[in-house]
Design an enzyme around this catalytic site. Structure first.
Site, PDB file in Angstrom:
ATOM      1  N   ARG A   1       0.852  -1.200   0.000  1.00  0.00           N
ATOM      2  CA  ARG A   1       0.000   0.000   0.000  1.00  0.00           C
ATOM      3  C   ARG A   1       0.877   1.235   0.000  1.00  0.00           C
ATOM      4  NH1 ARG A   1      -3.728  -3.449   2.112  1.00  0.00           N
ATOM      5  NH2 ARG A   1      -5.499  -3.525   0.685  1.00  0.00           N
TER       6      ARG A   1
ATOM      7  N   ASP B   1      -0.288  -5.686  -4.042  1.00  0.00           N
ATOM      8  CA  ASP B   1      -1.694  -5.305  -3.818  1.00  0.00           C
ATOM      9  C   ASP B   1      -2.104  -4.367  -4.942  1.00  0.00           C
ATOM     10  OD1 ASP B   1      -4.248  -4.696  -2.479  1.00  0.00           O
ATOM     11  OD2 ASP B   1      -3.283  -5.646  -0.767  1.00  0.00           O
TER      12      ASP B   1
ATOM     13  N   HIS C   1      -7.140  -8.117  -5.090  1.00  0.00           N
ATOM     14  CA  HIS C   1      -6.046  -7.199  -4.725  1.00  0.00           C
ATOM     15  C   HIS C   1      -4.949  -7.165  -5.792  1.00  0.00           C
ATOM     16  CE1 HIS C   1      -7.347  -6.167  -0.628  1.00  0.00           C
ATOM     17  NE2 HIS C   1      -7.813  -7.407  -0.565  1.00  0.00           N
TER      18      HIS C   1
ATOM     19  N   GLU D   1     -10.773 -11.292   0.023  1.00  0.00           N
ATOM     20  CA  GLU D   1     -11.589 -10.191  -0.505  1.00  0.00           C
ATOM     21  C   GLU D   1     -11.610 -10.120  -2.035  1.00  0.00           C
ATOM     22  OE1 GLU D   1     -11.057  -7.076   3.185  1.00  0.00           O
ATOM     23  OE2 GLU D   1      -9.515  -7.044   1.670  1.00  0.00           O
TER      24      GLU D   1
ATOM     25  N   TRP E   1      -8.025 -14.574   9.778  1.00  0.00           N
ATOM     26  CA  TRP E   1      -8.068 -13.137  10.085  1.00  0.00           C
ATOM     27  C   TRP E   1      -9.460 -12.628  10.386  1.00  0.00           C
ATOM     28  CZ3 TRP E   1     -10.174  -9.008   7.083  1.00  0.00           C
ATOM     29  CH2 TRP E   1     -10.712  -9.382   5.840  1.00  0.00           C
TER      30      TRP E   1
ATOM     31  N   TYR F   1      -5.023  -6.684  14.615  1.00  0.00           N
ATOM     32  CA  TYR F   1      -4.922  -5.818  13.440  1.00  0.00           C
ATOM     33  C   TYR F   1      -4.315  -4.476  13.827  1.00  0.00           C
ATOM     34  CZ  TYR F   1      -6.321  -8.412   9.389  1.00  0.00           C
ATOM     35  OH  TYR F   1      -6.294  -9.278   8.327  1.00  0.00           O
TER      36      TYR F   1
ATOM     37  N   ASP G   1      -3.416  -2.077  12.021  1.00  0.00           N
ATOM     38  CA  ASP G   1      -3.811  -0.867  11.277  1.00  0.00           C
ATOM     39  C   ASP G   1      -5.000  -0.172  11.942  1.00  0.00           C
ATOM     40  OD1 ASP G   1      -5.275  -3.186  10.474  1.00  0.00           O
ATOM     41  OD2 ASP G   1      -6.084  -2.101   8.752  1.00  0.00           O
TER      42      ASP G   1
ATOM     43  N   GLU H   1      -2.571   1.171   4.382  1.00  0.00           N
ATOM     44  CA  GLU H   1      -3.288   2.176   3.583  1.00  0.00           C
ATOM     45  C   GLU H   1      -3.090   3.573   4.171  1.00  0.00           C
ATOM     46  OE1 GLU H   1      -4.571  -0.755   4.474  1.00  0.00           O
ATOM     47  OE2 GLU H   1      -6.248  -1.363   3.190  1.00  0.00           O
TER      48      GLU H   1
HETATM   49  C1  ACM Z   1      -7.181  -8.936   5.074  1.00  0.00           C
HETATM   50  O1  ACM Z   1      -7.159  -8.210   6.075  1.00  0.00           O
HETATM   51  N1  ACM Z   1      -7.828  -8.526   3.988  1.00  0.00           N
HETATM   52  C2  ACM Z   1      -6.515 -10.218   5.048  1.00  0.00           C
END
Ligand code: ACM
Length: 654
Positions: A191, A220, A294, A372, A438, A463, A465, A511
């Site tokens: 990112r 990504d 991604h 995703e 996750w 996580y 982030d 991000e």
């Molecule tokens: C993820 O957080 N999309 C693996």
């Protein structure tokens, strides 16, 4: 350091410490008390060792230190590290030999393995005259060194000679080994790109806390970061986007003439250098190539790998909106960012990439993403519908399942183990596939019961982030994760088959992380909590004790000039309405022993302002609540400025 004082201390004896209600020590035993380490500010080891006894007295570091160690190549990593870390800050001269006679620091590889210690455990003995570290492997000795360094005064973290410090180490006996074998951090270098040296800096910090896996998220939508020979566009095109500053995800789409010069990539030589650097710190690098979703950076480079024609439309993402998440996961893609499972060229492409990744990275796993992946473009693709007919695939999950099985075969054909995010389980998963769980703890439990290897990295605990305190104080992300919650992480949850749980990991997506200082801020202190969760026995975990240690490590980080978040000191805001519809503000803190002072008059509160004791209501015309936390007379929290309108919004209608 005062050398006379040093020598005087050096000859003093190690006096055992035991409390009155402890049994008197027997003649032959080493009398000691099992201590609650962290109430002694001098001892604040993270992660908490399995067993530690402390006695009084100290080892004082002399000016010339002879270290005894066997001359194996891996031992050289350990002794070089010890030498560099000690001599930089203390100025002592460290020499290494295999001669026991004059050595005062001994690194001993057990001739007969001590089963309790396993591959990574160690024993550390500090007496006034000698430091001895024993382990079955050099890895164990490296961890013994990390513990030893944490026993030194905090100034050991200095990158320059630290003056006027008495370099003493408390006498202890430690036996220590990890709870789980996989202790990871994920660093998203896709990112935002982080340089080779920044990655090394990240490895330096994590290895001090006995992490042993660095998962590099290398690809990504926003960038492809790895040189692949024969596929030059991946790095000529795929590694670059338009520099944007602000709130990622909401940027205006770049204009055609905006320069695409923001980003970067690692050459294969860079990767070899990073791997070697990590190896010298007993850290494995897990590469991740995130497909089939991604993948906009791949599609922008090689549009023929998409199901959806329109080469001219594909650009590496610069943080503009490309997904609609309003209906949950998987998202609706506004631009097709997926590789096409019905296209044979995709598998040829992945074969080339995986061949080189397998040759480059010595770690036994390759992570192939799988998270995703939007399906809305696949649904409209005739080639996908043909594939479904031909292979008997009933829905888009099975289309992804078909893709994952083929990718798994490629990975395994290169002699590596296949790993993916837990979406790879949405269709039947082939035996041998490892799952990084996750989205929930349950996904990992389920995978373990189905006999898949699992690494637990659930959003709820791991996580990095996510915001660490209130959104008014942090760069905005859609979720929060406070330090105390991270500390509850259990990599082996009840209901799982522990035999299949490889370990645990925390993930730093970037991000909203534009530079290495912010990457550090997001990582620490939560990575202390995860480190203790994956290393220390569950029954040894204790939040107040842990937090007391964290505060000691904040001081170490100040000296090391590694950034960390002070968010744990930020108050927690809760709001409700009284019967007469007044806004009631409830303030609390994550840690004990803090006082909260506040103002409604726009001025900056200090400890002479009103102290919060019970729910407060805002004066009728107030627009701003300012709060700050103190520990005694010291401000420890940041000045938080909470608009009253924001609180009204949170509680709903008046
Ligand atoms: C993820 O957080 N999309 C693996």
């Amino acid at each position: 350091m005062n050398r006379f004082f040093q020598v005087a201390c050096f000859i003093c004896f190690c006096t055992p410490l035991y409390s009155q209600n402890m049994p008197a020590p027997g003649n032959n035993s080493f009398p000691a008390e099992t201590v609650n380490t962290s109430i002694l500010p001098e001892i604040a080891i993270i992660p908490e060792p399995v067993l530690m006894t402390k006695s009084s007295g100290h080892f004082i570091l002399p000016e010339n230190v002879m270290v005894q160690a066997m001359a194996t190549p891996e031992m050289k990593f350990v002794t070089d590290h010890l030498q560099e870390r000690i001599s930089t800050a203390t100025g002592s001269f460290i020499s290494t030999s295999n001669n026991a006679a004059s050595a005062i620091i001994k690194l001993v590889l057990n001739e007969r393995a001590n089963a309790q210690l396993g591959k990574e455990g160690y024993q550390l003995s500090v007496t006034p005259t000698q430091i001895t570290m024993r382990a079955n492997t050099e890895t164990g000795l490296f961890y013994a060194v990390q513990t030893l360094l944490q026993l030194f005064p905090k100034e050991i973290e200095s990158k320059d000679l630290a003056k006027d410090v008495q370099w003493k180490v408390p006498c202890v006996e430690i036996t220590d080994y990890p709870r789980v074998g996989w202790r990871g951090l994920m660093f998203d270098v896709a990112r935002h790109f982080f340089t080779k040296n920044e990655v090394k800096q990240y490895i330096d910090a994590m290895s001090k806390y006995k992490y042993n896996v660095l998962h590099l998220h290398l690809t990504d939508d926003e960038g492809w970061r790895l040189e692949i020979k024969g596929l030059p566009k991946l790095t000529e095109v795929g590694a670059w986007n338009v520099k944007k500053i602000g709130s990622f995800g909401e940027f205006t789409p770049p204009a055609a003439d905006e320069p695409r010069n923001y980003g970067g990539f690692y050459t294969q030589d860079d990767i070899k250098e990073i791997i070697q650097y990590a190896k010298e710190r007993f850290v494995n690098i897990l590469p991740e190539i995130d497909v089939p979703g991604h993948s906009l950076s791949v599609i922008a480079s090689y549009p023929e790998l998409s199901c959806t024609p329109g080469a001219e439309n594909y650009k590496v993402r610069s943080g503009e909106r490309i997904m609609d998440w309003s209906r949950g996961a998987p998202p609706i893609a506004l631009v097709d960012n997926t590789l096409c499972p019905a296209n044979e060229k995709v598998y040829q492409f992945l074969d080339s990439v995986i061949t080189q990744v397998a040759a480059l990275f010595p770690f036994e796993y390759i992570h192939m993403g799988g998270d995703e992946a939007p399906k809305n473009y696949w649904e409209k693709t005739p080639a996908i519908l043909d594939l479904m007919k031909k292979e008997g695939l009933k829905n888009m999950q099975q289309v992804q399942g078909y893709f994952e099985k083929r990718v798994q075969k490629i990975v395994e054909s290169k002699g590596k183990k296949f790993m993916g995010w837990d979406e790879i389980m949405e269709d039947d998963l082939s035996p041998g596939a490892a799952v990084m769980s996750w989205r929930s703890v349950n996904a990992g439990i389920d995978a373990s019961l189905k006999k898949h290897e699992v690494v637990m990295s659930p959003t709820a605990y791991a996580y990095l982030d996510y915001m660490q305190s209130d959104v008014i104080a942090e760069p905005k992300v859609y979720a929060s994760l406070r330090l105390s919650k991270s500390y509850e992480f259990d990599p082996i949850p009840a209901g799982a088959n522990p035999q299949y749980i490889k370990g645990g990991q925390a993930n730093l997506w970037t991000e909203q992380v534009y530079n290495i200082r912010q990457a550090e801020y997001m990582t620490w202190p939560r990575a202390f909590a995860i480190a203790e969760s994956v290393w220390s026995p569950k029954e040894k975990k204790n939040w107040p004790v842990f937090f007391a240690k964290v505060e000691q490590h904040f001081k170490r980080f100040d000296i090391a000039e590694t950034k960390y978040a002070p968010s744990v000191y930020d108050p927690i805001f809760k709001v409700s309405r009284s019967a007469d519809k007044q806004l009631l503000i409830d303030l609390s803190t994550e840690v004990d022993g803090l006082d909260i002072y506040y103002s409604f008059d726009n001025s900056y509160p200090d400890r002479f302002y009103p102290k919060y004791t019970e729910k407060i209501t805002a004066p009728k015309d107030a627009t701003l609540l300012r709060v700050i936390t103190y520990k005694g007379k010291e401000p420890v929290g940041r000045m938080l400025n909470m608009p009253i309108d924001e609180l009204n919004k949170r509680v709903g209608k008046r």
